[in-house]
Design a protein around this motif. Structure first.
Motif, PDB file in Angstrom:
ATOM      1  N   ALA A 169      14.524  -0.113  -0.211  1.00  0.00           N
ATOM      2  CA  ALA A 169      15.735  -0.794   0.267  1.00  0.00           C
ATOM      3  C   ALA A 169      16.867   0.206   0.471  1.00  0.00           C
ATOM      4  O   ALA A 169      17.569   0.161   1.487  1.00  0.00           O
ATOM      5  N   GLU A 170      17.042   1.118  -0.463  1.00  0.00           N
ATOM      6  CA  GLU A 170      18.114   2.116  -0.344  1.00  0.00           C
ATOM      7  C   GLU A 170      17.866   3.026   0.860  1.00  0.00           C
ATOM      8  O   GLU A 170      18.793   3.363   1.604  1.00  0.00           O
ATOM      9  N   THR A 171      16.617   3.412   1.061  1.00  0.00           N
ATOM     10  CA  THR A 171      16.269   4.260   2.204  1.00  0.00           C
ATOM     11  C   THR A 171      16.500   3.519   3.522  1.00  0.00           C
ATOM     12  O   THR A 171      17.071   4.074   4.459  1.00  0.00           O
ATOM     13  N   TRP A 172      16.072   2.270   3.593  1.00  0.00           N
ATOM     14  CA  TRP A 172      16.296   1.467   4.808  1.00  0.00           C
ATOM     15  C   TRP A 172      17.795   1.371   5.096  1.00  0.00           C
ATOM     16  O   TRP A 172      18.245   1.570   6.217  1.00  0.00           O
ATOM     17  N   LYS A 173      18.558   1.058   4.058  1.00  0.00           N
ATOM     18  CA  LYS A 173      20.004   0.879   4.218  1.00  0.00           C
ATOM     19  C   LYS A 173      20.661   2.152   4.761  1.00  0.00           C
ATOM     20  O   LYS A 173      21.491   2.105   5.669  1.00  0.00           O
ATOM     21  N   LYS A 174      20.247   3.278   4.216  1.00  0.00           N
ATOM     22  CA  LYS A 174      20.794   4.577   4.646  1.00  0.00           C
ATOM     23  C   LYS A 174      20.382   4.879   6.096  1.00  0.00           C
ATOM     24  O   LYS A 174      21.211   5.256   6.915  1.00  0.00           O
ATOM     25  N   LEU A 175      19.085   4.738   6.388  1.00  0.00           N
ATOM     26  CA  LEU A 175      18.586   5.054   7.741  1.00  0.00           C
ATOM     27  C   LEU A 175      19.207   4.138   8.807  1.00  0.00           C
ATOM     28  O   LEU A 175      19.445   4.566   9.929  1.00  0.00           O
ATOM     29  N   LEU A 176      19.433   2.892   8.434  1.00  0.00           N
ATOM     30  CA  LEU A 176      20.012   1.934   9.383  1.00  0.00           C
ATOM     31  C   LEU A 176      21.532   2.009   9.423  1.00  0.00           C
ATOM     32  O   LEU A 176      22.176   1.279  10.171  1.00  0.00           O
ATOM     33  N   GLU A 177      22.069   2.916   8.597  1.00  0.00           N
ATOM     34  CA  GLU A 177      23.526   3.130   8.525  1.00  0.00           C
ATOM     35  C   GLU A 177      24.246   1.830   8.185  1.00  0.00           C
ATOM     36  O   GLU A 177      25.241   1.461   8.816  1.00  0.00           O
ATOM     37  N   LEU A 178      23.746   1.157   7.168  1.00  0.00           N
ATOM     38  CA  LEU A 178      24.335  -0.108   6.727  1.00  0.00           C
ATOM     39  C   LEU A 178      25.129   0.070   5.435  1.00  0.00           C
ATOM     40  O   LEU A 178      25.525  -0.905   4.819  1.00  0.00           O
TER      41      LEU A 178
ATOM     42  N   LEU B  10       0.825  -1.207   0.000  1.00  0.00           N
ATOM     43  CA  LEU B  10       0.000   0.000   0.000  1.00  0.00           C
ATOM     44  C   LEU B  10       0.863   1.263   0.000  1.00  0.00           C
ATOM     45  O   LEU B  10       0.414   2.330  -0.384  1.00  0.00           O
ATOM     46  N   ASN B  11       2.105   1.132   0.441  1.00  0.00           N
ATOM     47  CA  ASN B  11       3.043   2.257   0.403  1.00  0.00           C
ATOM     48  C   ASN B  11       3.681   2.274  -0.985  1.00  0.00           C
ATOM     49  O   ASN B  11       4.746   1.727  -1.203  1.00  0.00           O
ATOM     50  N   ALA B  12       2.993   2.907  -1.920  1.00  0.00           N
ATOM     51  CA  ALA B  12       3.430   2.900  -3.316  1.00  0.00           C
ATOM     52  C   ALA B  12       4.184   4.177  -3.693  1.00  0.00           C
ATOM     53  O   ALA B  12       4.500   4.389  -4.854  1.00  0.00           O
ATOM     54  N   ARG B  13       4.485   5.018  -2.719  1.00  0.00           N
ATOM     55  CA  ARG B  13       5.232   6.246  -3.016  1.00  0.00           C
ATOM     56  C   ARG B  13       6.659   5.930  -3.463  1.00  0.00           C
ATOM     57  O   ARG B  13       7.303   6.731  -4.113  1.00  0.00           O
ATOM     58  N   MET B  14       7.150   4.755  -3.037  1.00  0.00           N
ATOM     59  CA  MET B  14       8.501   4.327  -3.400  1.00  0.00           C
ATOM     60  C   MET B  14       8.422   2.929  -3.989  1.00  0.00           C
ATOM     61  O   MET B  14       7.595   2.126  -3.548  1.00  0.00           O
ATOM     62  N   ASN B  15       9.304   2.646  -4.931  1.00  0.00           N
ATOM     63  CA  ASN B  15       9.390   1.270  -5.403  1.00  0.00           C
ATOM     64  C   ASN B  15      10.293   0.493  -4.435  1.00  0.00           C
ATOM     65  O   ASN B  15      10.893   1.074  -3.530  1.00  0.00           O
TER      66      ASN B  15
END
Length: 172
Positions: A162-171, A152-157
């Motif tokens: 994945a890129e946002t998660w990786k950045k936010l989690l500092e991975l 339902l969160n279709a604002r991002m593919n």
């Protein structure tokens, strides 16, 4: 019209290991997760796909593979809500009446290796901020909000998530 259902109790224990460093909290298991007896089990939910992209690892399919994946990557998994009412036939967070949060403080006190906590929904974030605002555990005040893996969160593919998660989690 929404019809009220019975009180639901969270059906799963947290998946956590002594070496876990990141706790990921959802809100409450979906109807599909209840049916499949595991976290993020709706076939369209992108949670496991996102993690496999982030860690450049094979997407786990079975409950055993998912548990092994979490352990391998020092991840822990649970939800913010342990008791609620859900309006009939819909897993959306806005159909939940939250009655009781999960004992996040107790979990963290038993697993002091957790260095970060991330939530996969604004509802989980609100639950943590509401019920644990006076917590002595400062880690609860530094939540990381990850864009929802729900379709339902279709604002991002999926790649953007994945890129946002990786950045936010500092991975990175």
């Amino acid at each position: 019209m929404k019809t009220e259902k019975e009180i639901l109790i969270h059906p799963f224990k947290p998946i956590i290991f002594p070496e876990s460093e990141l706790l990921i909290l959802g809100t409450f298991p979906s109807i599909k997760s209840f049916e499949n007896n595991f976290y993020y089990s709706h076939p369209r939910n992108q949670f496991w796909d996102i993690l496999s992209i982030i860690f450049n690892d094979k997407k786990p399919e079975t409950a055993t593979e998912k548990t092994d994946f979490l352990k391998k990557h020092k991840l822990a998994l649970w939800d913010a809500v342990c008791e609620c009412k859900r309006m009939e036939g819909n897993s959306r967070d806005d159909n939940l009446e939250i009655l009781k949060p999960c004992d996040i403080e107790g979990l963290l006190s038993r697993f002091p290796n957790i260095k970060k906590i991330a939530v996969t929904s604004r509802t989980a974030e609100k639950v943590i901020k509401k019920y644990f605002k006076n917590s002595k555990l400062s880690i609860l005040n530094s939540l990381i909000y990850l864009p929802s893996p729900s379709p339902l969160n279709a604002r991002m593919n999926i790649k953007q998530k994945a890129e946002t998660w990786k950045k936010l989690l500092e991975l990175t």
